[in-house]
Every structure is written in C-alpha cells, then in structure tokens.
Design an enzyme around this catalytic site. Structure first.
Site, PDB file in Angstrom:
ATOM      1  N   GLU A   1      48.044  43.769  44.732  1.00 37.43           N
ATOM      2  CA  GLU A   1      47.667  44.829  43.565  1.00 37.43           C
ATOM      3  C   GLU A   1      47.776  46.176  43.967  1.00 37.43           C
ATOM      4  OE1 GLU A   1      45.869  42.411  44.844  1.00 37.43           O
ATOM      5  OE2 GLU A   1      44.810  41.464  43.249  1.00 37.43           O
TER       6      GLU A   1
ATOM      7  N   CYS B   1      40.798  46.899  46.023  1.00 33.73           N
ATOM      8  CA  CYS B   1      41.586  47.160  44.796  1.00 33.73           C
ATOM      9  C   CYS B   1      41.175  47.435  43.408  1.00 33.73           C
ATOM     10  CB  CYS B   1      42.585  45.796  44.597  1.00 33.73           C
ATOM     11  SG  CYS B   1      43.830  45.341  45.947  1.00 33.73           S
TER      12      CYS B   1
HETATM   13  N1  THU Z   1      45.009  39.447  48.509  1.00 29.63           N
HETATM   14  C1  THU Z   1      45.854  40.032  47.449  1.00 29.63           C
HETATM   15  O1  THU Z   1      46.783  40.459  47.754  1.00 29.63           O
HETATM   16  N2  THU Z   1      45.127  40.288  46.591  1.00 29.63           N
HETATM   17  C2  THU Z   1      43.803  39.665  45.977  1.00 29.63           C
HETATM   18  O2  THU Z   1      43.413  40.130  45.106  1.00 29.63           O
HETATM   19  C3  THU Z   1      43.071  38.916  47.159  1.00 29.63           C
HETATM   20  C4  THU Z   1      43.584  38.748  48.413  1.00 29.63           C
HETATM   21  C5  THU Z   1      45.670  38.914  49.885  1.00 29.63           C
HETATM   22  C6  THU Z   1      45.358  39.955  50.962  1.00 29.63           C
HETATM   23  C7  THU Z   1      45.638  38.559  52.169  1.00 29.63           C
HETATM   24  O3  THU Z   1      46.979  38.751  52.310  1.00 29.63           O
HETATM   25  C8  THU Z   1      45.736  37.415  51.512  1.00 29.63           C
HETATM   26  O4  THU Z   1      45.557  37.547  50.083  1.00 29.63           O
HETATM   27  C9  THU Z   1      44.303  36.625  51.929  1.00 29.63           C
HETATM   28  O5  THU Z   1      43.224  37.353  51.895  1.00 29.63           O
END
Ligand code: THU
Length: 140
Positions: free
Chosen positions: A59, A97
C-alpha cells in the site's frame, strides 16, 4: 475526459502488482492498486529486506509512487494478499499504511477494497478502518 475505473479493474491491477512482490523472508505477497481522483492507477507491491525493518508494504509503495509523481488526491485502493502459491485472502492494511492513507485521503469517502478475486471483495472506508484517526486537519 476522466476515465472511470471499475472496482473489478482496480482489483485486477492489484493482482498484477502482486506479481512483483519481493518477499524472500515472509513469502506473504501483497499487491495494491491506488486510484487517483483523476482516474490514474498506481500499482504497489511489498518489498522486503534482509534487515527486516526496512521492508515496505504494498500500500505504501503505491502511495509513495503516486505522491512522488505529483498526485495528491485519491479515491480508492484495492488490496490483494496471500502466501506465495496459495489462494488470496482478504487482508486489511497495517496500522502504518492506514496512517499514510489518513495523510492523503478523505476518511469518510476513501474506499478500501479487500479482495480475493475481482468478484469477491469487501469494501471499507478509511473512517471505518481507522476510527478517530489523526490527520492533517488536526494540525490546521
Ligand atoms: N504487508 C503488506 O504489504 N501489506 C499489508 O497490508 C500487510 C503486510 C507485507 C509486509 C511484509 O512484507 C509481509 O506482508 C508480511 O508482513
């Protein structure tokens, strides 16, 4: 003329974005597609790091790409997530985020689509997802 992007198209963009996820540590892959008020779509994926804390969520990747290109107004974001090779599960954005969304989006109207396919998604507003959020208006 302003192009309209449907929810289904935005979710498909998020699914494309997820293909670029760099996740050698968690293997949890996330894609996001951020829609501007002008109808442009910015894609983002999560990008992990051996140092762990420098990792960036999908995000925020989408937001920072868009803002760095001069965008300031957004109407919706689609998010798709799931373990590498497994099915997608509705996944809500992390607190950091949500706070970044709070900086650039109207909490009452900004739509957050948590999708597992273009047909299967739930729709939230930022206000519902971050109640009593602190944003630029608090400093005005
Ligand atoms: N992550 C995201 O990219 N967005 C989210 O809404 C939740 C978590 C990613 C961060 C990390 O690379 C992986 O998911 C595990 O936490």
């Amino acid at each position: 003329m302003r192009q309209t992007v449907t929810d289904q198209e935005l979710i498909r963009e998020a699914m494309e974005a997820r293909k670029m996820a760099y996740t050698p540590y968690s293997h949890f892959q996330v894609g996001a597609a951020l829609l501007t008020a002008g109808g442009k779509v910015y894609r983002g994926c999560n990008i992990e790091n051996a140092g762990y804390t420098p990792s960036n969520c999908a995000e925020r990747t989408a937001f920072f790409k868009a803002v760095s290109q001069g965008e300031r107004e957004f109407t919706a974001i689609a998010i798709v997530a799931g373990k590498e090779g497994e099915e997608l599960i509705h996944t809500a954005p992390c607190g950091v985020c949500r706070q970044v969304m709070m900086e650039f989006c109207e909490p009452e109207t900004f739509r957050i689509l948590l999708a597992s396919s273009p047909e299967d998604y739930e729709e939230w507003t930022l206000e519902r997802m971050l109640p009593l959020g602190f944003g630029p208006k608090n400093l005005a």
